[in-house]
Design a protein around this motif. Structure first.
Motif, mmCIF file in Angstrom:
data_model
loop_
_atom_site.group_PDB
_atom_site.id
_atom_site.type_symbol
_atom_site.label_atom_id
_atom_site.label_comp_id
_atom_site.label_asym_id
_atom_site.label_seq_id
_atom_site.Cartn_x
_atom_site.Cartn_y
_atom_site.Cartn_z
ATOM 1 N N GLY A 281 0.824 -1.196 0.000
ATOM 2 C CA GLY A 281 0.000 0.000 0.000
ATOM 3 C C GLY A 281 0.865 1.254 0.000
ATOM 4 O O GLY A 281 2.047 1.234 0.327
ATOM 5 N N SER A 282 0.274 2.362 -0.389
ATOM 6 C CA SER A 282 0.981 3.643 -0.385
ATOM 7 C C SER A 282 -0.001 4.741 -0.020
ATOM 8 O O SER A 282 -1.221 4.592 -0.172
ATOM 9 N N LEU A 283 0.562 5.841 0.463
ATOM 10 C CA LEU A 283 -0.270 6.952 0.916
ATOM 11 C C LEU A 283 0.513 8.227 0.700
ATOM 12 O O LEU A 283 1.701 8.308 0.996
ATOM 13 N N ASN A 284 -0.174 9.258 0.203
ATOM 14 C CA ASN A 284 0.465 10.545 -0.025
ATOM 15 C C ASN A 284 -0.601 11.628 0.042
ATOM 16 O O ASN A 284 -1.466 11.702 -0.831
ATOM 17 N N GLY A 285 -0.556 12.446 1.080
ATOM 18 C CA GLY A 285 -1.554 13.497 1.195
ATOM 19 C C GLY A 285 -1.583 14.121 2.572
ATOM 20 O O GLY A 285 -0.751 13.831 3.434
ATOM 21 N N GLN A 286 -2.548 14.980 2.774
ATOM 22 C CA GLN A 286 -2.743 15.676 4.041
ATOM 23 C C GLN A 286 -3.589 14.801 4.963
ATOM 24 O O GLN A 286 -4.663 14.353 4.581
ATOM 25 N N ILE A 287 -3.072 14.589 6.182
ATOM 26 C CA ILE A 287 -3.769 13.724 7.125
ATOM 27 C C ILE A 287 -3.960 14.451 8.439
ATOM 28 O O ILE A 287 -3.142 15.290 8.835
ATOM 29 N N SER A 288 -5.034 14.126 9.123
ATOM 30 C CA SER A 288 -5.286 14.657 10.466
ATOM 31 C C SER A 288 -5.993 13.578 11.273
ATOM 32 O O SER A 288 -6.755 12.783 10.734
ATOM 33 N N ALA A 289 -5.713 13.548 12.559
ATOM 34 C CA ALA A 289 -6.338 12.560 13.443
ATOM 35 C C ALA A 289 -6.281 13.081 14.868
ATOM 36 O O ALA A 289 -5.338 13.778 15.251
ATOM 37 N N SER A 290 -7.278 12.720 15.668
ATOM 38 C CA SER A 290 -7.304 13.114 17.069
ATOM 39 C C SER A 290 -8.176 12.150 17.844
ATOM 40 O O SER A 290 -9.081 11.519 17.292
ATOM 41 N N SER A 291 -7.870 12.034 19.128
ATOM 42 C CA SER A 291 -8.651 11.161 20.010
ATOM 43 C C SER A 291 -8.592 11.706 21.421
ATOM 44 O O SER A 291 -7.526 12.117 21.891
#
Length: 856
Positions: free
Chosen positions: A394-404
């Motif tokens: 798999g691959s991933l390229n971009g803007q990411i955001s996460a919170s918990s």
């Protein structure tokens, strides 16, 4: 001519009468036997007509058989393969003269067919003909001899077909079948419709085929067909071409409201609960060969419990399905789709997901672009914009955001085991993501973990036995105290330190949960009571072993603490059953009081200078680590003070020393200004060297100087017990002009003793040390006098005994203060000690009962 026509008419009438009468003149048994024989030769099976056949020729040819059976070979479960009820067929007579076969009606009623494949692969629908194909007329083998066939109506009534595959263990039952077909000519449309039940489930179909002629000659034929069942429906409107592989070109529609039931019927073994799958709808066009169809989907919708998927675009059904279109997903708790025990851990946290993307490539390695994903839930809020690749890792390229706000709950839901603790409560991050799903990195990242904030680069590699984190972070502050199992917010912390070190096991299991390679540039780093400022730390963590390097280029200090700059390294190894700690560092400009108070709770020494530390220890608690300290600690302090005692003030009261030594008592009232919590001994320079063994520091060197008082010292500091026992020997220069003298009695230095617990130190003169020195001097003087007065071996022997040759050290106490000489003056302490030594010496030599006599 008229007669000829009459004769011809009579002949034709006679022929018609013969044709109509002859079938009735031939016994039915003749037809029956011939039919059974011909069928047996054709099938190689026993064929039995259960009723008498009937035949009529005029006005149409018709055949009727009331019943027939075709037997099964030996070894099959049923006796007969086919059991047929009534069979009726009729042909129009006159079209035969024009080489046209026009079937008026064919009807087969109450037929039952049992198809079966045995475990050895043998099937009962394979016939072995007894007749010789060469005996069939050649023209019959070649074709229909120019006859054209049409069927006005063909019907199948109440038929049943049962299929059992003993090899695969599958069975199907087609029952209550009623079908009807119409074919007026091979170049005319074929119309057919029917209904029945498949494994008890009802179905109905309709077929409108343009021409049989086009179909059989491999030309595109127009087909309109539909199939409806209790599970769903499918329809097609377009061209179909028969060949080695069927070719299609037309529109279709398909739908089902019971998709899960279909999968259960076909025996699909999926981790998804079949009852959770609901509706399915698809609409579009198909083209190409059946084994490589190109499907253009104008609508595809899949509905299930907690999820809906929509797709528009192309689907290629070749060796591996290919997609090129747009997908949208809406998910609400999709984990409920899965059977118990087969849930996907990552989906258990999904609660409200919206996802859209452009997809292309093979299904097993889809490439997703223009991805927009948002998720919200009790355990996780997340978002992503960019591209994804599903091939390989798999691959991933971009803007990411996460919170918990419940990080521990999130990790637990993802089957990550975490030790007990108050850390890892919440987190949030955002940045530019790149890499694979198992090895992801974030650039331009903003991170918050509990109360910590950071910016920089972060990577996580999940491919090893433990997750590995890499980071290059800039942080305004980093508080590691909670991760070490202690908390400076504890209101009882100060009291606990004053009564002893904390014996609670250190919470170091968190160090074993991940590996790390970190570079931290922090405004401050807090470890319990210690704060490091302007820190540049390189931290490596592997299987519970934490190594921190704090130095900049050219060995410049890696952080500031206690007002000074530090460079060195620290290793905390929690990989073993008993954790170990090593700390090696050098520092300059250190505020001693701040450092000692933070490290030991002792704040009685101040000053600014250099520190060199080389310490090691092991233990599973703070107490064990302190009590196990080994190594060295060297300091050089300038312009400081020793709190709790004013040595200059004390020695200025030296007039009282002789009386105190004589009485053996130290009157603190005489030094109330010199010994008090507010008293201090200032110094311009202090040198100290401590050697640690099992938590006890032995003073190897101690020197303290100021213009009035110079001090040397010795003793021990027990860190484990939090006690001090130190002797300081002052030298005083009253005029502060240099050339100071050691203050004492008869030239004997008077040590100042500092002892007790860190929170309750006592200060005083060490009179016992002075008395011991006086006794030693007196013995030496008496021995010298005796040796000089008594010549010979006897004098030497007596001198050796008096001077300490005998291993007796009587407890010598000073004389009472009221003892006086013959002149009325009180003798000096030295004189009193010397007299007492003489008395005890003669007593030791001659015995106590001879002392007075020998004195005379």
């Amino acid at each position: 001519m008229k007669r000829v026509l009459i004769v011809l008419g009579i002949i034709v009438a006679l022929l018609l009468i013969v044709i109509a009468v002859v079938p009735f003149l031939i016994p039915s048994s003749v037809y029956k036997a011939q039919i059974e024989k011909a069928a047996a030769n054709a099938t190689g099976r026993e064929v039995t007509l259960t009723g008498d056949p009937s035949l009529s020729i005029f006005p149409r040819i018709s055949v009727k058989i009331d019943g027939a059976t075709i037997s099964n070979p030996e070894g099959f479960s049923a006796e007969n393969m086919i059991e047929a009820g009534a069979f009726k067929a009729s042909l129009k007579l006159w079209p035969l003269f024009s080489q046209r076969v026009e079937v008026g009606e064919i009807t087969l009623s109450d037929a039952t067919v049992s198809l079966e494949r045995l475990e050895n692969g043998e099937a009962n629908w394979i016939f072995e003909s007894v007749g010789d194909a060469e005996s069939i007329p050649e023209e019959t083998q070649e074709g229909s001899g120019g006859f054209q066939t049409t069927i006005a109506r063909a019907r199948l009534q109440n038929a049943a077909v049962f299929y059992a595959d003993r090899q695969a263990g599958t069975e199907y039952a087609l029952t209550e079948v009623n079908m009807e077909a119409k074919l007026t000519a091979l170049d005319e449309p074929l119309l057919s419709s029917g209904r029945g039940r498949l494994n008890g489930q009802a179905f109905a179909y309709e077929i409108d085929l343009d021409t049989i002629d086009d179909l059989t000659n491999q030309r595109p034929a127009s087909l309109v067909a539909s199939l409806a069942t209790d599970f769903g429906s499918v329809s097609y409107d377009g061209a179909v071409t028969l060949g080695d592989v069927i070719e299609l070109d037309g529109g279709f529609e398909a739908g089902s409201q019971t998709l899960g039931t279909i999968l259960a019927l076909v025996g699909a073994d999926l981790p998804i609960r079949s009852e959770a799958l609901k509706g399915f709808e698809a609409k579009g066009r198909v083209s190409g060969l059946a084994d490589a169809l190109q499907i253009d989907l104008s609508k595809t919708e899949l509905r299930a419990d907690g999820m809906q998927i929509d797709y528009t675009g192309k689907l290629s059904l070749s060796a591996e399905p290919m997609l090129d279109g747009q997908v949208e997903v809406k998910a609400d708790t999709p984990s409920q789709l899965f059977k118990p025990g087969q849930e996907i851990a990552a989906l258990t946290i999904v609660e409200d997901l919206d996802f859209s993307a452009s997809v292309s490539g093979p299904v097993s390695g889809l490439q997703l672009s223009n991805v927009v994903m948002t998720h919200s839930g009790d355990l996780l809020d997340a978002g992503f914009r960019g591209a994804l690749g599903l091939s390989g890792a798999g691959s991933l390229n971009g803007q990411i955001s996460a919170s918990s706000e419940d990080l521990r709950g999130l990790l637990s839901a993802m089957a990550v085991e975490m030790p007990e603790g108050e850390t890892l409560r919440s987190f949030s991050l955002g940045g530019n993501a790149s890499g694979t799903f198992a090895a992801l990195s974030l650039a331009d990242m903003d991170l918050q973990l509990d109360d910590l904030t950071a910016a920089g680069k972060l990577g996580a590699d999940m491919r090893g036995a433990r997750p590995k984190v890499t980071a290059d972070l800039t942080m305004p502050s980093l508080d590691l105290t909670p991760f070490l199992g202690t908390s400076e917010a504890d209101p009882n912390a100060a009291q606990a330190q004053s009564t002893g070190w904390d014996d609670t096991p250190l919470a170091l299991d968190g160090l074993k949960a991940v590996d790390a390679d970190l570079t931290l540039n922090a405004g401050s780093v807090t470890l319990n009571t210690i704060t490091l400022e302007d820190a540049l730390l390189s931290v490596g963590l592997s299987n519970g072993r934490l190594q921190a390097l704090f130095r900049r280029a050219d060995d410049q200090p890696g952080f500031r603490a206690f007002d000074g700059g530090w460079a060195g390294d620290m290793v905390l190894d929690a990989s073993r059953a008993e954790p170990s700690l090593s700390f090696k560092a050098g520092a300059s400009g250190i505020a001693a009081r701040k450092m000692l108070d933070a490290l030991t709770g002792f704040d009685g020494l101040g000053g600014v200078g250099e520190v060199n530390v080389d310490l090691t220890s092991s233990g599973n608690s703070l107490k064990a680590l302190v009590e196990g300290l080994d190594g060295s600690f060297d300091t050089t302090l300038n312009d400081g003070a020793l709190r709790g005692i004013n040595l200059a003030q004390m020695v200025r009261s030296a007039d009282n020393l002789q009386g105190m030594l004589t009485s053996g008592e130290l009157s603190l009232a005489s030094f109330q200004d010199a010994i008090s919590p507010q008293a201090e001994t200032d110094f311009t320079e202090m040198l100290s060297g401590l050697s640690f063994e099992n938590g006890v520091a032995t003073i190897q060197e101690l020197r303290l100087d100021n213009p009035v008082v110079g001090v040397t010292g010795s003793g021990t500091i027990d860190l484990g017990a939090q006690t001090i026992d130190v002797r300081l020997v002052p030298r005083v220069d009253q005029s502060a002009q240099g050339g100071g003298q050691t203050i004492g009695v008869s030239g004997i230095p008077i040590p100042v003793r500092i002892s007790g617990s860190w929170t309750n130190l006592s200060y005083g003169l060490d009179s016992a040390a002075v008395q011991q020195e006086l006794v030693a001097r007196a013995r030496g003087q008496v021995a010298d006098e005796i040796t000089s007065q008594i010549e010979g071996p006897l004098g030497g022997l007596i001198g050796e005994v008096v001077g300490g040759g005998r291993q007796t050290q009587p407890a010598v106490q000073p004389s009472e203060p009221n003892e006086t000489t013959e002149t009325g003056e009180q003798p000096s302490v030295e004189e009193q000690v010397r007299d007492r030594v003489l008395d005890e010496a003669f007593g030791a030599i001659f015995g106590e009962d001879k002392k007075d006599e020998d004195s005379e």
